[in-house]
Design a protein around this motif. Structure first.
Motif, PDB file in Angstrom:
ATOM      1  N   PHE A 154       0.872  -0.988  -0.052  1.00  0.00           N
ATOM      2  CA  PHE A 154       0.097   0.127   0.158  1.00  0.00           C
ATOM      3  C   PHE A 154       0.808   1.188   0.058  1.00  0.00           C
ATOM      4  O   PHE A 154       1.909   1.349   0.538  1.00  0.00           O
ATOM      5  CB  PHE A 154      -0.988  -0.037   1.374  1.00  0.00           C
ATOM      6  CG  PHE A 154      -1.909  -1.042   1.451  1.00  0.00           C
ATOM      7  CD1 PHE A 154      -2.755  -1.441   0.166  1.00  0.00           C
ATOM      8  CD2 PHE A 154      -1.919  -1.616   2.422  1.00  0.00           C
ATOM      9  CE1 PHE A 154      -3.725  -2.392   0.283  1.00  0.00           C
ATOM     10  CE2 PHE A 154      -2.916  -2.979   2.514  1.00  0.00           C
ATOM     11  CZ  PHE A 154      -3.945  -2.978   1.146  1.00  0.00           C
ATOM     12  N   ALA A 213      -1.192  -0.584  -4.435  1.00  0.00           N
ATOM     13  CA  ALA A 213      -2.490  -0.241  -4.088  1.00  0.00           C
ATOM     14  C   ALA A 213      -2.660   1.279  -3.541  1.00  0.00           C
ATOM     15  O   ALA A 213      -1.664   1.540  -2.405  1.00  0.00           O
ATOM     16  CB  ALA A 213      -3.422  -1.047  -3.319  1.00  0.00           C
ATOM     17  N   TYR A 214      -3.101   2.086  -3.862  1.00  0.00           N
ATOM     18  CA  TYR A 214      -3.239   3.362  -3.073  1.00  0.00           C
ATOM     19  C   TYR A 214      -4.295   3.370  -2.168  1.00  0.00           C
ATOM     20  O   TYR A 214      -5.352   2.570  -1.975  1.00  0.00           O
ATOM     21  CB  TYR A 214      -3.288   4.654  -4.075  1.00  0.00           C
ATOM     22  CG  TYR A 214      -4.805   4.645  -4.781  1.00  0.00           C
ATOM     23  CD1 TYR A 214      -6.007   5.278  -3.973  1.00  0.00           C
ATOM     24  CD2 TYR A 214      -5.045   4.094  -6.148  1.00  0.00           C
ATOM     25  CE1 TYR A 214      -7.030   5.445  -4.979  1.00  0.00           C
ATOM     26  CE2 TYR A 214      -6.133   4.290  -6.667  1.00  0.00           C
ATOM     27  CZ  TYR A 214      -7.143   4.984  -6.076  1.00  0.00           C
ATOM     28  OH  TYR A 214      -8.606   5.150  -6.654  1.00  0.00           O
ATOM     29  N   PRO A 219      -4.512  -6.031  -4.934  1.00  0.00           N
ATOM     30  CA  PRO A 219      -5.295  -4.744  -4.670  1.00  0.00           C
ATOM     31  C   PRO A 219      -4.883  -3.623  -5.564  1.00  0.00           C
ATOM     32  O   PRO A 219      -3.778  -3.212  -5.786  1.00  0.00           O
ATOM     33  CB  PRO A 219      -4.772  -4.593  -3.081  1.00  0.00           C
ATOM     34  CG  PRO A 219      -4.317  -5.915  -2.785  1.00  0.00           C
ATOM     35  CD  PRO A 219      -3.591  -6.702  -4.209  1.00  0.00           C
ATOM     36  N   ALA A 220      -5.870  -2.793  -5.662  1.00  0.00           N
ATOM     37  CA  ALA A 220      -5.536  -1.592  -6.616  1.00  0.00           C
ATOM     38  C   ALA A 220      -5.766  -0.502  -5.723  1.00  0.00           C
ATOM     39  O   ALA A 220      -5.033   0.812  -5.831  1.00  0.00           O
ATOM     40  CB  ALA A 220      -6.667  -1.623  -7.309  1.00  0.00           C
ATOM     41  N   TYR A 221      -6.731  -0.352  -4.734  1.00  0.00           N
ATOM     42  CA  TYR A 221      -6.607   0.561  -3.795  1.00  0.00           C
ATOM     43  C   TYR A 221      -7.646   0.185  -2.445  1.00  0.00           C
ATOM     44  O   TYR A 221      -8.284  -0.841  -2.445  1.00  0.00           O
ATOM     45  CB  TYR A 221      -7.504   1.796  -4.248  1.00  0.00           C
ATOM     46  CG  TYR A 221      -8.999   1.685  -4.782  1.00  0.00           C
ATOM     47  CD1 TYR A 221      -9.849   1.940  -3.620  1.00  0.00           C
ATOM     48  CD2 TYR A 221      -9.260   1.504  -5.892  1.00  0.00           C
ATOM     49  CE1 TYR A 221     -11.246   1.779  -4.092  1.00  0.00           C
ATOM     50  CE2 TYR A 221     -10.716   1.483  -6.292  1.00  0.00           C
ATOM     51  CZ  TYR A 221     -11.655   1.700  -5.251  1.00  0.00           C
ATOM     52  OH  TYR A 221     -12.936   1.524  -5.866  1.00  0.00           O
ATOM     53  N   VAL A 222      -7.648   0.840  -1.431  1.00  0.00           N
ATOM     54  CA  VAL A 222      -8.268   0.422   0.017  1.00  0.00           C
ATOM     55  C   VAL A 222      -9.022   1.662   0.406  1.00  0.00           C
ATOM     56  O   VAL A 222      -8.174   2.873   0.361  1.00  0.00           O
ATOM     57  CB  VAL A 222      -7.309   0.027   1.040  1.00  0.00           C
ATOM     58  CG1 VAL A 222      -6.123   0.611   1.225  1.00  0.00           C
ATOM     59  CG2 VAL A 222      -8.268  -0.619   2.050  1.00  0.00           C
ATOM     60  N   GLU A 260      -9.696  -4.928  -6.180  1.00  0.00           N
ATOM     61  CA  GLU A 260      -8.600  -5.350  -7.078  1.00  0.00           C
ATOM     62  C   GLU A 260      -8.357  -4.490  -8.342  1.00  0.00           C
ATOM     63  O   GLU A 260      -9.216  -3.791  -8.632  1.00  0.00           O
ATOM     64  CB  GLU A 260      -9.034  -6.592  -7.226  1.00  0.00           C
ATOM     65  CG  GLU A 260      -8.952  -7.923  -6.274  1.00  0.00           C
ATOM     66  CD  GLU A 260      -9.300  -9.259  -6.499  1.00  0.00           C
ATOM     67  OE1 GLU A 260      -9.834  -9.209  -7.627  1.00  0.00           O
ATOM     68  OE2 GLU A 260      -9.264  -9.939  -5.652  1.00  0.00           O
ATOM     69  N   HIS A 261      -7.300  -4.822  -8.917  1.00  0.00           N
ATOM     70  CA  HIS A 261      -7.150  -4.094 -10.163  1.00  0.00           C
ATOM     71  C   HIS A 261      -8.149  -4.429 -11.371  1.00  0.00           C
ATOM     72  O   HIS A 261      -8.771  -3.224 -11.898  1.00  0.00           O
ATOM     73  CB  HIS A 261      -5.750  -4.397 -10.723  1.00  0.00           C
ATOM     74  CG  HIS A 261      -4.727  -3.491 -10.241  1.00  0.00           C
ATOM     75  ND1 HIS A 261      -4.068  -2.609 -10.965  1.00  0.00           N
ATOM     76  CD2 HIS A 261      -3.941  -3.637  -9.288  1.00  0.00           C
ATOM     77  CE1 HIS A 261      -3.068  -1.737 -10.124  1.00  0.00           C
ATOM     78  NE2 HIS A 261      -2.823  -2.525  -9.018  1.00  0.00           N
ATOM     79  N   VAL A 265     -10.975  -3.339   0.146  1.00  0.00           N
ATOM     80  CA  VAL A 265     -10.004  -3.488  -0.649  1.00  0.00           C
ATOM     81  C   VAL A 265     -10.695  -3.825  -2.103  1.00  0.00           C
ATOM     82  O   VAL A 265     -11.580  -4.448  -2.145  1.00  0.00           O
ATOM     83  CB  VAL A 265      -8.874  -4.462  -0.536  1.00  0.00           C
ATOM     84  CG1 VAL A 265      -8.054  -4.740  -1.504  1.00  0.00           C
ATOM     85  CG2 VAL A 265      -8.167  -4.284   0.695  1.00  0.00           C
ATOM     86  N   LEU A 319      -0.862   3.165  -8.923  1.00  0.00           N
ATOM     87  CA  LEU A 319      -1.045   2.023  -9.916  1.00  0.00           C
ATOM     88  C   LEU A 319      -0.308   1.392 -10.888  1.00  0.00           C
ATOM     89  O   LEU A 319      -0.303   0.177 -11.088  1.00  0.00           O
ATOM     90  CB  LEU A 319      -2.451   2.459 -10.692  1.00  0.00           C
ATOM     91  CG  LEU A 319      -3.878   2.784  -9.583  1.00  0.00           C
ATOM     92  CD1 LEU A 319      -4.829   3.451 -10.604  1.00  0.00           C
ATOM     93  CD2 LEU A 319      -4.371   1.524  -9.008  1.00  0.00           C
TER      94      LEU A 319
END
Length: 227
Positions: free
Chosen positions: A105, A129-130, A204-207, A223-224, A221, A124
């Motif tokens: 992250f 993950a951002y 994961p892409a972002y949380v 995913e991409h 979370v 990304l």
């Protein structure tokens, strides 16, 4: 034509009720088979092919199509797709060197700005993950989120208005050292060989942290491939 259809619905409703007076009205069919098929299937036939590539790849394809088109506008600042991509690539390389990659992250504590978009795209591009940090969050909430997610660093600016714990690893975008480091990085698209691992659609892409039922923030979370 509409009145004729409505008259047909009323007629079918009466026929259904008379055929079985004990059935609830809600179970009586008023649509013809063709009408029912249109409602259930025709209007809901919205399937379309979705590209399997990760978002950074799709974005880079758009850059190739329209490099000079305006991609970001904020308070008089305009960035073309090419400019946005090049600045994100430089920051992505700096993040990779710091350990950003799949299953990691990177927190982003920035006000609304062109730099915010650059930073999210850069994260990304690393495959990490951002994790956005709202500048209006109270200090204790920010500290809890950072402690829970354990990001490798926080991307911010000098005057972000965000209260970060003293021991937080930071990448201060408008700091002289960071600017010098970014200027020294290549602006071309990252290859998988430059990343810690190839882009993964299931990573994961972002949380996003939300308030849970207990009152403690909980991370959700995405995913991409979902993004």
């Amino acid at each position: 034509m509409t009145i004729e259809r409505m008259a047909g619905w009323l007629t079918r409703l009466l026929e259904e009720v008379l055929a079985d007076p004990r059935q609830p009205v809600s179970r009586a069919r008023i649509l013809e088979d063709t009408e029912l098929a249109q409602v259930l299937n025709g209007w809901n036939d919205t399937r379309q092919e979705v590209p399997g590539a990760a978002l950074p790849t799709l974005f880079e394809e758009q850059v190739a199509r329209t490099p000079d088109a305006v991609a970001v506008v904020f308070e008089g600042v305009e960035l073309s797709y090419r400019e946005l991509n090049e600045r994100a690539n430089r920051l992505a390389r700096l993040l990779v060197e710091g350990g950003a990659g799949p299953e990691r992250f990177v927190a982003v504590a920035l006000p609304r700005s062109a730099e915010l978009v650059i930073s999210l795209l850069a994260v990304l591009k690393t495959g990490a993950a951002y994790m956005p940090i709202d500048p209006d969050y109270p200090a204790d909430r920010i500290a809890y989120i950072l402690g829970d997610a354990d990001p490798m660093a926080v991307i911010t600016v000098e005057d972000s208005g965000v209260e970060l714990p003293a021991d937080t690893a930071r990448i201060v975008l408008d700091g002289p050292a960071t600017q010098e480091a970014l200027d020294a990085r290549a602006s071309g698209d990252l290859a998988d060989a430059e990343r810690l691992a190839p882009l993964q659609s299931g990573a994961p892409a972002y949380v996003i942290y939300t308030s849970g039922s207990t009152g403690r923030p909980k991370g959700v979370v995405v995913e991409h491939r979902g993004l």
